[in-house]
Design a protein around this motif. Sequence first.
Motif, short mmCIF file in Angstrom:
data_model
loop_
_atom_site.label_atom_id
_atom_site.label_comp_id
_atom_site.label_asym_id
_atom_site.label_seq_id
_atom_site.Cartn_x
_atom_site.Cartn_y
_atom_site.Cartn_z
N SER A 49 -45.12 -3.59 -26.87
CA SER A 49 -45.33 -4.19 -25.51
C SER A 49 -46.54 -4.70 -25.42
N LYS A 73 -43.33 -5.48 -21.06
CA LYS A 73 -44.69 -5.21 -21.06
C LYS A 73 -44.46 -3.94 -20.13
N THR A 74 -45.61 -2.92 -20.21
CA THR A 74 -45.73 -1.83 -19.59
C THR A 74 -45.65 -2.03 -17.94
N THR A 321 -50.18 -8.17 -32.34
CA THR A 321 -51.03 -9.45 -32.91
C THR A 321 -50.72 -10.28 -33.84
C1 LIG Z 1 -52.96 -7.85 -25.46
C2 LIG Z 1 -52.28 -6.62 -25.71
C3 LIG Z 1 -51.51 -6.08 -24.65
C4 LIG Z 1 -51.22 -4.99 -24.84
N1 LIG Z 1 -50.27 -4.22 -23.90
C5 LIG Z 1 -49.70 -3.08 -24.20
C6 LIG Z 1 -48.90 -2.46 -22.96
O1 LIG Z 1 -48.91 -2.99 -21.81
N2 LIG Z 1 -48.08 -1.36 -23.24
C7 LIG Z 1 -48.17 -0.73 -24.49
O2 LIG Z 1 -47.60 0.20 -24.93
N3 LIG Z 1 -48.79 -1.26 -25.58
C8 LIG Z 1 -49.32 -2.50 -25.37
N4 LIG Z 1 -50.34 -2.99 -26.43
C9 LIG Z 1 -50.24 -2.44 -27.84
C10 LIG Z 1 -49.17 -3.45 -28.72
O3 LIG Z 1 -47.98 -3.06 -28.28
C11 LIG Z 1 -49.32 -2.73 -30.15
O4 LIG Z 1 -48.72 -1.37 -30.13
C12 LIG Z 1 -50.79 -2.57 -30.67
O5 LIG Z 1 -51.58 -3.72 -30.31
C13 LIG Z 1 -50.81 -2.52 -32.24
O6 LIG Z 1 -50.15 -3.40 -32.86
P1 LIG Z 1 -50.83 -4.71 -33.28
O7 LIG Z 1 -52.00 -4.37 -34.36
O8 LIG Z 1 -49.54 -5.31 -34.36
O9 LIG Z 1 -51.23 -5.59 -32.40
C14 LIG Z 1 -51.00 -4.27 -26.17
C15 LIG Z 1 -51.73 -4.84 -27.15
C16 LIG Z 1 -52.52 -6.04 -26.92
C17 LIG Z 1 -53.11 -6.53 -28.20
#
Ligand SMILES: Cc1cc2nc3c(=O)[nH]c(=O)nc-3n(C[C@H](O)[C@H](O)[C@H](O)COP(=O)(O)O)c2cc1C
Length: 383
Positions: A49, A73-74, A321
Amino acid sequence: MPDRLTRDFERFGGGLPREAAAHIREAYGIDLTARYLGTSIPHPIGKGSGQLSLNADQLEADRAAGLAFVILKTVIAEDPVGERSMGAWAVHETKMRVERRQAADGREGWTVTWKGRGWDRSFDDYLALVRVAGDLSRAGQFLAVPSVKYHLPRLDEPFRDEEYRHTTERLAAAWGAGPLPIEKDFSPTLAGDALADERIRILRWLREVPGRIRSAGGPAPIRLALKLMNARFDDAFQLEMMAAAATADALVCFNRLWDDAARVAYGGWDLSERNLRVLHAARAGATNPGTPALVGTGNVCSGRLILDYARAGCESVALHTYFQLPLGEYPATGGSRTERALHALLYHPADGLVAGMLELERAGVLHRRGGELRFLDLCATEP
Ligand SMILES: Cc1cc2nc3c(=O)[nH]c(=O)nc-3n(C[C@H](O)[C@H](O)[C@H](O)COP(=O)(O)O)c2cc1C
């Protein structure tokens, strides 16, 4: 086999085959079938998300690129008059910075710095997106799943059932036929919010929220994943959180760490290190392994990391990411970011999923059954 992999890696650098998982099965005898919330998906790679799943065009592009699932998105839950107890989390913030981040052990990784929080448009706009998600998911081979942040009370407060009921019923109606999948996001209650500091309060949420959401949906069957945060406590508390959340159908483990000095959430190697350590500890201590199902998230930046999460019990992985890196970081020269990411994650001759599974076979960790190496066998067996 490695020669063939190198050739495929080069050949697909300008664009992936239409069904990469089917190609990998045919070419390498590797069955990448994975699961998200009990649904079978062709391979384990999905999008977590965030800001990359805000509209129908993004969903359609990811489906066409061959991603297995996307979490929307949440959205912040609301009651029938539009009141949102967690409204403070619906922050509008557009600026994201993709940055290098050095982990405590010196490894250089990537993180996205961003100060926004939840969905910042209307609930009706979100429901329109959920309609598209339901249609795309029912068409097969791809799942698009709504994510919600519901009311989380203080210890002396009751849950606002109206908010749970109204939000869940409307999501179910928008989704349409079939069980409604929901990811319940706990993450924004991470640090920075005084509410997140009390262990007893967090454990109560995790015990009670699944029942609240399920009964809020009325007759609509719900499959529920809880996305757990990295709380500001030790590993033992992460394990307590997992145990408290045992009535969920799946746990997504674990959202980003909190940098208290910079007041931002972050990822990179510190995040995967912690998540994998806790997941392995959970597995070692599990009395009933396999329930709830696990989904990994955090610094998945290669096929090898996908395998690390699988060997810690995760049936799929949710990345954010890695889909946002500067284009020059992907070895592919054509296609969308999602396609380029999938190309490296699947086919990289040293660090990709195929290479990693063949290596586990050579090491005697993974064995062919019916002539095939199966991704899900990794999640099921002890490392
Ligand atoms: C800019 C951004 C916005 C995010 N928004 C949400 C969100 O709205 N809801 C949620 O559950 N996780 C959100 N996350 C978390 C990501 O879904 C993911 O679980 C987290 O970034 C770890 O994964 P990664 O290391 O591949 O980024 C967000 C992450 C980022 C970087």
